[in-house]
Scaffold this active site. Sequence first.
Site, short mmCIF file in Angstrom:
data_model
loop_
_atom_site.label_atom_id
_atom_site.label_comp_id
_atom_site.label_asym_id
_atom_site.label_seq_id
_atom_site.Cartn_x
_atom_site.Cartn_y
_atom_site.Cartn_z
N ALA A 12 0.88 -1.19 -0.13
CA ALA A 12 -0.22 -0.11 0.11
C ALA A 12 0.98 1.38 -0.02
CB ALA A 12 -0.82 -0.07 1.31
N GLY A 13 1.86 1.52 -1.00
CA GLY A 13 2.78 2.28 -1.18
C GLY A 13 2.34 3.48 -2.00
N THR A 93 17.23 -0.65 -3.95
CA THR A 93 18.70 -1.23 -4.09
C THR A 93 19.26 -1.98 -2.95
OG1 THR A 93 19.00 0.79 -5.39
CG2 THR A 93 21.18 -0.42 -4.75
N THR A 131 8.55 -2.38 -10.24
CA THR A 131 10.00 -2.42 -11.08
C THR A 131 10.70 -3.29 -10.78
OG1 THR A 131 9.44 0.14 -11.48
CG2 THR A 131 11.57 -1.07 -12.38
N LEU A 162 3.62 6.01 -13.70
CA LEU A 162 3.18 7.32 -13.10
C LEU A 162 4.60 7.87 -12.50
CD1 LEU A 162 3.38 7.55 -9.73
CD2 LEU A 162 1.41 5.63 -10.01
N ASN A 223 12.89 4.75 -17.59
CA ASN A 223 13.53 5.56 -16.74
C ASN A 223 15.07 5.99 -16.97
OD1 ASN A 223 11.44 5.68 -15.01
ND2 ASN A 223 12.02 4.35 -13.56
N PHE A 225 16.09 6.57 -20.01
CA PHE A 225 15.89 7.71 -21.00
C PHE A 225 15.65 8.94 -20.35
CE2 PHE A 225 16.43 6.63 -25.45
CZ PHE A 225 16.53 5.36 -25.53
N CYS A 275 13.25 6.11 -7.86
CA CYS A 275 13.41 5.02 -8.73
C CYS A 275 14.52 5.37 -9.72
CB CYS A 275 11.99 5.04 -9.48
SG CYS A 275 10.88 4.58 -8.39
N PHE A 276 14.75 6.37 -10.22
CA PHE A 276 15.87 6.61 -11.34
C PHE A 276 17.11 6.07 -10.97
CE2 PHE A 276 14.24 10.73 -13.50
CZ PHE A 276 12.98 10.21 -14.28
P1 NAD Z 1 6.65 2.15 -1.16
O1 NAD Z 1 7.83 1.74 -0.28
O2 NAD Z 1 6.10 3.33 -1.07
O3 NAD Z 1 5.63 0.89 -1.04
C1 NAD Z 1 5.80 -0.58 -0.95
C2 NAD Z 1 4.77 -0.98 0.13
O4 NAD Z 1 4.92 -2.56 0.20
C3 NAD Z 1 5.49 -0.54 1.62
O5 NAD Z 1 4.19 -0.17 2.12
C4 NAD Z 1 5.61 -1.83 2.37
O6 NAD Z 1 5.08 -2.09 3.78
C5 NAD Z 1 4.96 -3.13 1.52
N1 NAD Z 1 5.31 -4.45 1.54
C6 NAD Z 1 6.56 -4.89 1.65
N2 NAD Z 1 6.67 -6.07 1.58
C7 NAD Z 1 5.37 -6.58 1.59
C8 NAD Z 1 4.89 -7.93 1.59
N3 NAD Z 1 5.46 -9.11 1.73
N4 NAD Z 1 3.42 -8.04 1.79
C9 NAD Z 1 2.53 -6.67 1.88
N5 NAD Z 1 3.23 -5.62 1.78
C10 NAD Z 1 4.46 -5.47 1.63
O7 NAD Z 1 7.16 1.61 -2.88
P2 NAD Z 1 6.49 2.57 -4.16
O8 NAD Z 1 7.11 3.84 -4.15
O9 NAD Z 1 4.91 2.02 -4.07
O10 NAD Z 1 7.13 1.48 -5.09
C11 NAD Z 1 6.65 0.12 -5.42
C12 NAD Z 1 7.25 -0.37 -6.62
O11 NAD Z 1 6.69 0.36 -7.58
C13 NAD Z 1 9.00 -0.22 -6.79
O12 NAD Z 1 9.38 -1.34 -7.33
C14 NAD Z 1 9.08 1.09 -7.39
O13 NAD Z 1 10.15 1.25 -8.13
C15 NAD Z 1 7.82 1.01 -8.56
N6 NAD Z 1 7.37 2.17 -9.03
C16 NAD Z 1 7.36 3.44 -7.92
C17 NAD Z 1 6.98 4.61 -8.63
C18 NAD Z 1 6.98 5.81 -7.63
O14 NAD Z 1 6.58 6.71 -8.26
N7 NAD Z 1 6.94 5.72 -6.42
C19 NAD Z 1 6.49 4.66 -10.06
C20 NAD Z 1 6.62 3.55 -10.77
C21 NAD Z 1 6.94 2.41 -10.26
C1 UGA Z 2 10.00 9.06 -12.49
C2 UGA Z 2 9.36 8.74 -14.06
O1 UGA Z 2 8.99 10.32 -14.54
C3 UGA Z 2 8.10 7.96 -14.09
O2 UGA Z 2 7.63 7.76 -15.38
C4 UGA Z 2 8.17 6.64 -13.14
O3 UGA Z 2 7.17 5.88 -13.45
C5 UGA Z 2 9.03 6.88 -11.96
O4 UGA Z 2 10.23 7.71 -12.18
C6 UGA Z 2 9.30 5.57 -11.35
O5 UGA Z 2 9.73 4.60 -12.17
O6 UGA Z 2 9.33 5.45 -10.22
P1 UGA Z 2 9.38 10.47 -10.45
O7 UGA Z 2 10.49 9.86 -10.08
O8 UGA Z 2 8.27 10.18 -9.66
O9 UGA Z 2 8.97 9.61 -11.93
O10 UGA Z 2 9.51 11.95 -10.88
P2 UGA Z 2 9.93 12.79 -12.24
O11 UGA Z 2 9.11 13.49 -12.63
O12 UGA Z 2 10.35 11.67 -13.17
O13 UGA Z 2 11.29 13.43 -11.54
C7 UGA Z 2 12.62 12.73 -11.17
C8 UGA Z 2 13.42 13.96 -10.72
O14 UGA Z 2 14.06 14.43 -11.91
C9 UGA Z 2 12.94 14.88 -9.69
O15 UGA Z 2 14.00 15.02 -8.87
C10 UGA Z 2 12.81 16.23 -10.66
O16 UGA Z 2 13.21 17.14 -9.99
C11 UGA Z 2 13.93 15.71 -11.72
N1 UGA Z 2 14.24 16.57 -13.05
C12 UGA Z 2 13.13 16.05 -13.73
C13 UGA Z 2 15.01 17.46 -13.22
O17 UGA Z 2 15.80 17.91 -12.49
N2 UGA Z 2 14.62 18.00 -14.47
C14 UGA Z 2 13.60 17.78 -15.41
O18 UGA Z 2 13.80 18.39 -16.45
C15 UGA Z 2 12.70 16.77 -14.88
#
Ligand code: NAD
Ligand code: UGA
Length: 459
Positions: A12-13, A93, A131, A162, A223, A225, A275-276
């Site tokens: 539920a993150g 990581t 991811t 997103l 990511n 790119f 993530c990046f």
């Molecule tokens: P997060 O840390 O916010 O949430 C993950 C949640 O999973 C936590 O609340 C944790 O308690 C829970 N969890 C862990 N192990 C568990 C288990 N065994 N059973 C039930 N719950 C469990 O992470 P996030 O930012 O939501 O990212 C999740 C994934 O999505 C990552 O792989 C990330 O790379 C990817 N992702 C994140 C974003 C973003 O913007 N944050 C965007 C795209 C993809």
């Molecule tokens: C990024 C990607 O944009 C999403 O498509 C992807 O799903 C996500 O990672 C993920 O896999 O978690 P996010 O990290 O939430 O999303 O935010 P971004 O808008 O990508 O910004 C990332 C970082 O780059 C921020 O610190 C932002 O300030 C910086 N940034 C972005 C710059 O410094 N310059 C820019 O022109 C754009």
Amino acid sequence: MKFEKRILCIGAGFVGGPTAAMIACKCPRYRVTVVDTNKEKIAQWNSAALPVYEPGLDEIVKEARGRNLFFDTDIPGGIRENDVIFVCVNTPTKSFGAGAGMAADLQYWEKTARQILEHARSPKIVVEKSTFPVKTALAMERILNSRNDGVRFDVLSNPEFLAEGTAVRDMAVPDRVLIGSRDSAEGYRARDVLVEIYANWVPREKILTSNIWSSELAKLAANLFLAQRVSTINAVSAVCEKTEADVTEVARIVGMDGRIGPRFLNASIGFGGSCFKKDILNLVYLCRHEGLAEVADYFEAVVRINEYQKERFVLNMLEAMFNTLAGKRVCLFGFAFKANTSDTRESPAIYVAQRLLEEKAEVVVTDPRALENAKTDLKGLAGKVSYVKDPYKAASGCQAIAVMTEWDLYRGLDYGRIFKRMVKPAFIFDGRNILDHELCHEVGFNVYPVGKPGLTHFA
Ligand code: NAD
Ligand code: UGA
């Protein structure tokens, strides 16, 4: 009420909560449950104060919660009662053992796969939403099919694109939805179930289907790119500072080439976010493992330039402020890794704050949403740090302001009023290039943007 589909999100993150809320809102005929091992987080999702700040999220959660959206801690029950399971757990990581600092830590994912295996009594479609490294689906299939008691599991890859701060919009009107499946009749059947879910609100032509490994790799490549664009423009900003070119002008000119495009070319203190860095290092690790040393080095340079940019920013501050920061108060405008989020994971502000403290500066942090996270991030660091919500009060008595986050709020402040209450000579280091530099200079500040000439009052 009998629901057409029963969907579970494990985790539920930032991704799991909003994903579930969006599906529940768009598909009132489906029942969507979110589970997490973290009980406190589930309680927050069930309260008025959600654990994640995202514009528009409160509204969609309120609309669906209790109707067809549920937040729960019963993971075994959730697995038993639902047919489609989105795995949204964290994949940070690895911080220990082989691959430490590079490879993805897959312990949360593997625990989830084993829980699904233990509690499932009927066929499940297991969707990789997190991811993952390429070929994770294969490992997941191997674990899920180790029981051999006739319960069928199909694994799909459906990475999330997103961005934080725009999550609700990105999910409501996505550029694309990607679904990777096995090239088999069963794989296609499972894929079609997921296509049907998204087709409730996403136009069909935006729902891409691909082979499962392409899907896993495409998420990491996307990511790479995006981050690469930021590192490239940041590298260009360093050249600008040496040549009196202006990075905003350069970005505008370069971005007007239709093949390059204008977005994601804002020079900054460096990219942050959860993530990046982790996804690129994960790719670097894979390349090294596969003997692609040159490719690994090329990708890794994107992260190295990002580290360099953050350090360069601090060194520029040091040089401009007469090569000593000891005892000087510096106010950080913003701590979140970008605007419109409370998230501070990998925020460049953490690095800048740490380095300023090492230089024996006093740090004052202000941010409209991220102060609580900032406190956690900086806890235990030696030196003086304070946290002040009001930016006017925060800057008062400081010698410098360093803009860390591009919050709109900071564009509209009265910099004349702020200047009056600061120690002179007063400095602004605009790590986001969002302020009106001429105006700040006119009211008395020495202004140092990223990648463009500074405006000072020194001879
Ligand atoms: P997060 O840390 O916010 O949430 C993950 C949640 O999973 C936590 O609340 C944790 O308690 C829970 N969890 C862990 N192990 C568990 C288990 N065994 N059973 C039930 N719950 C469990 O992470 P996030 O930012 O939501 O990212 C999740 C994934 O999505 C990552 O792989 C990330 O790379 C990817 N992702 C994140 C974003 C973003 O913007 N944050 C965007 C795209 C993809
Ligand atoms: C990024 C990607 O944009 C999403 O498509 C992807 O799903 C996500 O990672 C993920 O896999 O978690 P996010 O990290 O939430 O999303 O935010 P971004 O808008 O990508 O910004 C990332 C970082 O780059 C921020 O610190 C932002 O300030 C910086 N940034 C972005 C710059 O410094 N310059 C820019 O022109 C754009």
